[in-house]
Design a protein around this motif. Structure first.
Motif, mmCIF file in Angstrom:
data_model
loop_
_atom_site.group_PDB
_atom_site.id
_atom_site.type_symbol
_atom_site.label_atom_id
_atom_site.label_comp_id
_atom_site.label_asym_id
_atom_site.label_seq_id
_atom_site.Cartn_x
_atom_site.Cartn_y
_atom_site.Cartn_z
ATOM 1 N N SER A 70 0.840 -1.185 0.000
ATOM 2 C CA SER A 70 0.000 0.000 0.000
ATOM 3 C C SER A 70 0.883 1.246 0.000
ATOM 4 C CB SER A 70 -0.903 0.006 1.236
ATOM 5 O OG SER A 70 -1.744 -1.127 1.248
ATOM 6 N N PRO A 71 0.332 2.395 -0.343
ATOM 7 C CA PRO A 71 1.131 3.623 -0.308
ATOM 8 C C PRO A 71 1.639 3.917 1.105
ATOM 9 C CG PRO A 71 -1.193 4.129 -0.657
ATOM 10 C CD PRO A 71 -1.045 2.661 -0.811
ATOM 11 N N GLN A 72 2.932 4.210 1.209
ATOM 12 C CA GLN A 72 3.554 4.462 2.512
ATOM 13 C C GLN A 72 3.835 5.934 2.767
ATOM 14 O OE1 GLN A 72 6.920 1.636 1.780
ATOM 15 N NE2 GLN A 72 6.396 0.868 3.802
ATOM 16 N N LEU A 73 3.996 6.706 1.711
ATOM 17 C CA LEU A 73 4.410 8.102 1.866
ATOM 18 C C LEU A 73 3.805 8.947 0.761
ATOM 19 C CD1 LEU A 73 6.342 10.187 3.303
ATOM 20 C CD2 LEU A 73 8.037 9.568 1.584
ATOM 21 N N LEU A 74 3.261 10.089 1.140
ATOM 22 C CA LEU A 74 2.844 11.110 0.184
ATOM 23 C C LEU A 74 4.033 12.048 0.008
ATOM 24 C CD1 LEU A 74 0.941 12.882 -1.474
ATOM 25 C CD2 LEU A 74 -0.011 13.751 0.661
ATOM 26 N N ASP A 75 4.684 11.996 -1.146
ATOM 27 C CA ASP A 75 5.924 12.752 -1.289
ATOM 28 C C ASP A 75 5.945 13.699 -2.480
ATOM 29 O OD1 ASP A 75 6.013 10.713 -3.154
ATOM 30 O OD2 ASP A 75 8.143 10.302 -2.889
ATOM 31 N N PHE A 76 4.866 13.742 -3.255
ATOM 32 C CA PHE A 76 4.738 14.733 -4.320
ATOM 33 C C PHE A 76 3.441 15.508 -4.103
ATOM 34 C CE2 PHE A 76 8.058 12.629 -6.567
ATOM 35 C CZ PHE A 76 8.490 13.473 -7.590
ATOM 36 N N PHE A 77 3.547 16.810 -4.012
ATOM 37 C CA PHE A 77 2.373 17.671 -4.010
ATOM 38 C C PHE A 77 2.819 19.039 -4.503
ATOM 39 C CE2 PHE A 77 -0.434 20.746 -1.674
ATOM 40 C CZ PHE A 77 -1.509 20.580 -2.531
ATOM 41 N N ASP A 78 2.424 19.362 -5.711
ATOM 42 C CA ASP A 78 2.855 20.618 -6.335
ATOM 43 C C ASP A 78 1.662 21.360 -6.907
ATOM 44 O OD1 ASP A 78 5.877 20.515 -6.179
ATOM 45 O OD2 ASP A 78 5.462 18.590 -7.146
ATOM 46 N N LEU A 79 1.800 22.663 -6.940
ATOM 47 C CA LEU A 79 0.759 23.547 -7.451
ATOM 48 C C LEU A 79 1.366 24.526 -8.446
ATOM 49 C CD1 LEU A 79 -0.891 24.325 -4.003
ATOM 50 C CD2 LEU A 79 -1.842 22.829 -5.780
ATOM 51 N N ASP A 80 0.535 25.081 -9.274
ATOM 52 C CA ASP A 80 0.962 26.158 -10.168
ATOM 53 C C ASP A 80 1.084 27.425 -9.326
ATOM 54 O OD1 ASP A 80 1.267 28.199 -11.985
ATOM 55 O OD2 ASP A 80 -0.377 27.572 -13.289
ATOM 56 N N TRP A 121 14.926 28.189 3.062
ATOM 57 C CA TRP A 121 13.606 28.516 2.525
ATOM 58 C C TRP A 121 12.897 29.632 3.277
ATOM 59 C CZ3 TRP A 121 8.954 27.964 5.152
ATOM 60 C CH2 TRP A 121 8.960 27.176 6.313
ATOM 61 N N ARG A 122 13.182 29.803 4.538
ATOM 62 C CA ARG A 122 12.521 30.874 5.299
ATOM 63 C C ARG A 122 13.055 32.256 4.918
ATOM 64 N NH1 ARG A 122 12.417 26.671 9.007
ATOM 65 N NH2 ARG A 122 10.391 26.328 10.015
ATOM 66 N N GLU A 123 14.311 32.321 4.484
ATOM 67 C CA GLU A 123 14.930 33.604 4.149
ATOM 68 C C GLU A 123 14.667 34.017 2.697
ATOM 69 O OE1 GLU A 123 16.834 31.103 5.858
ATOM 70 O OE2 GLU A 123 16.044 32.124 7.638
ATOM 71 N N ASP A 124 14.299 33.070 1.842
ATOM 72 C CA ASP A 124 14.057 33.334 0.419
ATOM 73 C C ASP A 124 12.553 33.520 0.214
ATOM 74 O OD1 ASP A 124 13.536 33.163 -2.304
ATOM 75 O OD2 ASP A 124 15.034 31.633 -2.674
ATOM 76 N N PRO A 125 12.093 34.742 -0.104
ATOM 77 C CA PRO A 125 10.647 34.984 -0.209
ATOM 78 C C PRO A 125 9.940 34.067 -1.203
ATOM 79 C CG PRO A 125 11.840 37.065 -0.161
ATOM 80 C CD PRO A 125 12.874 35.989 -0.284
ATOM 81 N N ALA A 126 10.563 33.798 -2.350
ATOM 82 C CA ALA A 126 9.927 32.941 -3.350
ATOM 83 C C ALA A 126 9.800 31.514 -2.841
ATOM 84 C CB ALA A 126 10.721 32.978 -4.657
ATOM 85 N N ALA A 127 10.868 30.991 -2.251
ATOM 86 C CA ALA A 127 10.837 29.629 -1.719
ATOM 87 C C ALA A 127 9.851 29.527 -0.560
ATOM 88 C CB ALA A 127 12.237 29.206 -1.271
ATOM 89 N N ASP A 129 7.133 31.254 -0.092
ATOM 90 C CA ASP A 129 5.770 31.254 -0.610
ATOM 91 C C ASP A 129 5.365 29.857 -1.081
ATOM 92 O OD1 ASP A 129 3.314 32.598 -1.839
ATOM 93 O OD2 ASP A 129 4.241 31.684 -3.598
ATOM 94 N N VAL A 130 6.265 29.171 -1.784
ATOM 95 C CA VAL A 130 5.980 27.824 -2.282
ATOM 96 C C VAL A 130 5.759 26.851 -1.121
ATOM 97 C CG1 VAL A 130 6.990 25.840 -3.482
ATOM 98 C CG2 VAL A 130 7.174 28.135 -4.479
#
Length: 320
Positions: A70-80, A121-127, A129-130
């Motif tokens: 069965s699926p063990q990990l949700l590891d892809f979730f991306d948005l536009d 990622w906390r210091e980079d505004p673009a990262a 936001d994602v």
């Protein structure tokens, strides 16, 4: 959140031939997808996309390390991420809920959600936001943050730590040999997953057995690589599990018994695990990870030449 646009289509891939569609949104693990599909670690019916017209505006996928499991990990979730809020979040939540209802068996616990993120990622505004957009969607679906981790890497060409001679290393003789040492390590652990197991009501022994059976028993690399560290008189100090997963060599687990903490033995034990893996053929890197809150372990990795190249976080859904 407002309702998603009516023209939104959410569906699984029809087969491996639609991988190109899934790849229209980027993530750092994209290069693993083709092999994962071929090996059965992923299945097309576990890989979903949200489409508006011909544009992919979201995607989600699960992974398993068990053949036919069965699926063990949700590891892809991306948005536009060019979409504004709240539209982006609305699409994401509908995608998460619809795909989860189809992929995760009714009544089963949802697999953890894990994501790799830039170290700053906390210091980079673009990262930021994602990352925060994904976190908001998962929180809206009922998930909570379990832990943020440092991802570390020893690279070929870095010095291989020498044996100081303070400890004697031997191979693990079997399950009980290791579980007996893992049990006291669980007491006072700084590892968030270990703490969660104990908080769920498991005893330290039960938590150790669970971790062994779920994580270590299935490792395909030789158990002869595993090491128990002892004082010259034979008293156990700790252990390390060097291994290799489907993608790279790694320090799977390392522990020092409570009675021997604070004496710097962690460096000796990590060095032994690094030597075991570095001695194998064509090793370009050795990967490892430790919780952000486990400062002693993070400092040990740094002293031994491991570089923090990335971070990761895990989110979980509590059982009803």
């Amino acid at each position: 959140m407002t309702p998603a646009p009516s023209e939104l289509t959410i569906r699984p891939l029809t087969g491996a031939d639609e991988l190109g569609l899934f790849l229209r949104l980027p993530y750092v693990l994209d290069h693993e997808l083709a092999d994962d599909l071929a090996s059965g670690r992923r299945r097309p019916e576990w890989m979903w996309v949200a489409l508006r017209g011909g544009q992919v505006v979201g995607r989600i996928a699960w992974w398993t390390g068990q053949d036919g499991g069965s699926p063990q990990l949700l590891d892809f979730f991306d948005l536009d991420d060019t979409l504004p809020e709240p539209e982006r979040g609305t699409i994401g939540l509908e995608l998460v809920e619809k795909a989860t209802a189809a992929v995760v068996p009714a009544g089963s616990a949802r697999p953890e959600y894990g994501r790799y993120v830039p170290p700053d990622w906390r210091e980079d505004p673009a990262a930021r936001d994602v990352v925060e957009a994904r976190i908001r969607v998962m929180e809206a679906s009922g998930a909570r943050m379990l832990v943020e981790r440092l991802r570390l890497e020893w690279r070929a060409g870095s010095p291989v730590p020498e044996d100081t001679g303070r400890l004697v290393f031997r191979e693990v003789t079997g399950r009980e040999d290791l579980v007996a040492l893992m049990t006291p390590v669980m007491e006072g652990t700084l590892d968030a997953h270990g703490q969660a197991d104990l908080a769920s009501g498991l005893s330290a022994r039960e938590a150790a057995e669970k971790q062994y059976d779920e994580e270590f028993a299935g490792l395909r690399t030789p158990q002869e690589w595993w090491r128990i560290a002892e004082l010259p008189d034979g008293e156990p100090v700790g252990f390390v599990i060097p291994a290799r997963n489907n993608y790279h060599p790694m320090i799977s687990y390392i522990g020092v018994l409570p009675a021997h903490r604070g004496h710097g033995y962690i460096d000796d034990i990590l060095a032994e695990g690094t030597r075991v893996l570095a001695a194998q053929e064509d090793v370009e890197r050795i990967r490892a990870a430790t919780d952000l809150g486990n400062v002693p372990m993070a400092r040990s990795f740094e002293r031994l030449g491991y570089v923090n190249f990335e971070r990761a976080f895990d989110m979980v859904w509590d059982q009803p």
